[in-house]
Design an enzyme around this catalytic site. Structure first.
Site, PDB file in Angstrom:
ATOM      1  N   CYS A   1      -3.199   7.969   6.935  1.00 35.82           N
ATOM      2  CA  CYS A   1      -1.881   8.062   7.562  1.00 35.82           C
ATOM      3  C   CYS A   1      -2.016   8.275   9.063  1.00 35.82           C
ATOM      4  CB  CYS A   1      -1.070   9.212   6.964  1.00 35.82           C
ATOM      5  SG  CYS A   1      -0.640   8.950   5.247  1.00 35.82           S
TER       6      CYS A   1
ATOM      7  N   CYS B   1       0.819  -1.215   0.000  1.00 37.13           N
ATOM      8  CA  CYS B   1       0.000   0.000   0.000  1.00 37.13           C
ATOM      9  C   CYS B   1       0.849   1.260   0.000  1.00 37.13           C
ATOM     10  CB  CYS B   1      -0.904   0.041   1.224  1.00 37.13           C
ATOM     11  SG  CYS B   1      -2.210  -1.163   1.176  1.00 37.13           S
TER      12      CYS B   1
END
Lengths: 395, 148
Positions: B104, B35
């Site tokens: 994130c 990813c």
């Protein structure tokens, strides 16, 4: 130090093109469709531009259609060929896995509407095989669309061979030449294509203007309905200043091509040799059959967006194919297509140089890129695992 | 670049607490290279207090900034408080993240939990599984910042 190294994204407007733009806007404000003198003066200028662009591409003026740029040209070529094919019961479209999204997304849309789309793979060198194109063509094939040069890895496709195959098999052939025109010799007759898309801002022209070459006799239907501009194939008052500036930018790019090519090949060699010294890195795309300005690398153990941000801090404008820069989950489809696995594809860097770049720029790039790569590897848990053997190096 | 706030850029350019704790009491790693983000969090614990925190991150600018901010927010705090750290708090402390980068901050939250969970397991400390919903299920995070 400031180094603009993202010429595949866009180029600075050439000074001579900017001058032509301003002059044309001031002196030719008429609407080319108007009957009066001011309008007809603009019409003559438009005709002159069309003739000159045609000359520069080896085409006939009647085969040049002005558009808003590469995406529109690609869309119109593909949609025109597809609807023409469909009327004859031909609903197969052949292209490659490394096309620009202007081509891929148009094909996706057609696939949803019932067309069969075949995306041919490319080799690790990023080049499609003409034999694969030949083998994919059957009696249901409406169109083959293969880009002339790739925007991410710069690889130049064997379009002349593919053009020959398509002519022999009676299939329409479109080439997206957006990255190639103005940078390498492009002659529509030599390629033998039915359609060719180009965009002005990739060769020092303005944004928002481009052209579509359509071989006489090849089907073309309008995307935009309205007035009879562009022989009824593209409605809307022509952006004459932009078209004139594009014409000048193309003239100048082609006139300077020999010198620019020699400079860029020299800089490219130095850059590729220098970046190859970074351990666990790899050049993307064929070493030789690539655009002179393009250098694309993958660096293992780091992610491309952080690389770009740090380079930007150091005055370097570049690009990457990482997922984080694309806003999607996957890294660049081009890097995946040449066999880079996700982990590696995230750590990509595209440097695209232009004629104003110098050897000093390349020296600077070769100083800062290894520094930034080493810094990011120093904080990367992936790099640590690679170093300690917990994870196997791919590159 | 104006994609990120000044705060994000500051933590990206000058990340706090980068590195490794060789004799860490707990280590948590979340995300995956496929990813494009991996965060590894190292913690040192004394009397229930996180006396030291370090991180390593493979990822984009906001991943590095989120890790850095998360370490600052939990360093010197009791474990109980660190476990309360949410991705929302990390995002707010960074003066916001672009929508497609919110994952994130989720990773940062998960990394802290994973490190604490590792510490609990190593020391046979009983824990309430409900507190580790992120770290335990080892799910694939999606990129909208929502837990799947």
């Amino acid at each position: 130090m400031f180094v603009y190294a993202d010429h595949a994204a866009t180029t600075k407007l050439r000074e001579s093109a900017a001058r032509v733009y301003a002059e044309t806007a001031a002196a030719y404000y008429g609407n080319p469709s108007s009957l009066h003198t001011v309008g007809q003066k603009a019409q003559e200028k438009l005709t002159e531009c069309r003739e000159r662009i045609a000359d520069l591409l080896g085409a006939d003026a009647r085969e040049i259609y002005f558009t808003s740029g590469g995406s529109e040209s690609d869309n119109q070529a593909i949609l025109s060929a597809a609807s023409f094919g469909a009327r004859k019961g031909k609903k197969k479209l052949i292209s490659t896995a490394i096309e620009h999204h202007a081509v891929l997304h148009t094909l996706n849309k057609l696939q949803k509407e019932g067309f069969e789309v075949v995306l041919l793979p490319v080799g690790e060198n990023g080049i499609v095989s003409p034999a694969d194109v030949e083998n994919a063509i059957d009696e249901n094939t409406a169109l083959v669309s293969v880009m002339l040069a790739n925007n991410e890895i710069g690889t130049i496709q064997p379009v002349e061979e593919i053009g020959e195959i398509c002519r022999r098999r009676g299939v329409l052939f479109h080439t997206d030449a957006v990255q190639a025109v103005g940078h390498i010799p492009v002659d529509v007759k030599k390629i033998g294509c039915d359609y060719l898309a180009l965009s002005a801002h990739k060769f020092g022209g303005p944004k928002g203007v481009g052209a579509l070459y359509v071989r006489r006799g090849a089907p073309l239907s309008p995307l935009i309905e309205g007035g009879a501009q562009e022989r009824g194939k593209r409605a809307g008052t022509e952006d004459l200043p932009a078209i004139a500036a594009m014409t000048e930018a193309l003239r100048a790019s082609i006139a300077d091509m020999g010198a620019t090519d020699a400079l860029l090949r020299k800089l490219q060699d130095k850059l590729i040799d220098g970046l190859s010294k970074i351990p666990h890195s790899i050049l993307n795309g064929d070493r030789v059959r690539r655009l002179p300005g393009n250098t694309s690398f993958c660096f293992e153990g780091i992610e491309g967006e952080s690389l770009l941000l740090l380079l930007d801090d150091k005055g370097v404008c570049a690009s990457s194919g990482s997922a984080c820069t694309s806003g999607s989950l996957d890294p660049s489809h081009v890097l995946l297509a040449i066999g880079r696995v996700h982990d590696v594809a995230h750590g990509s860097l595209r440097i695209t140089l232009g004629e104003e770049n110098t050897e000093a720029d390349v020296d600077y790039l070769l100083q800062v890129i290894p520094e930034v790569v080493a810094y990011l590897r120093g904080m990367s848990p992936v790099w640590r695992d690679l170093q300690t053997g917990k994870r196997q190096f791919i590159l | 670049m104006s994609l990120y706030s000044e705060k994000v850029m500051d933590h990206f350019r000058h990340p706090r607490n980068v590195g490794v704790i060789e004799d860490a009491d707990g280590v948590g790693e979340v995300g995956n290279a496929k990813c494009g983000d991996i965060m590894k969090m190292y913690i040192k614990v004394e009397n229930g207090i996180l006396t030291d925190v370090k991180f390593e991150t493979f990822g984009c600018g906001s991943a590095i900034a989120s890790s850095s901010m998360a370490t600052e927010m939990i360093k010197g705090k009791p474990i109980s408080e660190a476990l309360q750290l949410t991705n929302k708090a990390v995002t707010e402390a960074l003066d916001g993240l672009p929508a497609h980068k919110l994952h994130c901050s989720v990773l940062a939250e998960e990394a802290v939990q994973a490190a604490v969970l590792d510490y609990y397991k190593k020391n046979n400390i009983p824990y309430d599984e409900a507190q580790f919903k992120c770290a335990l299920c080892a799910h694939e995070h999606d990129h909208d910042g929502e837990n799947v």
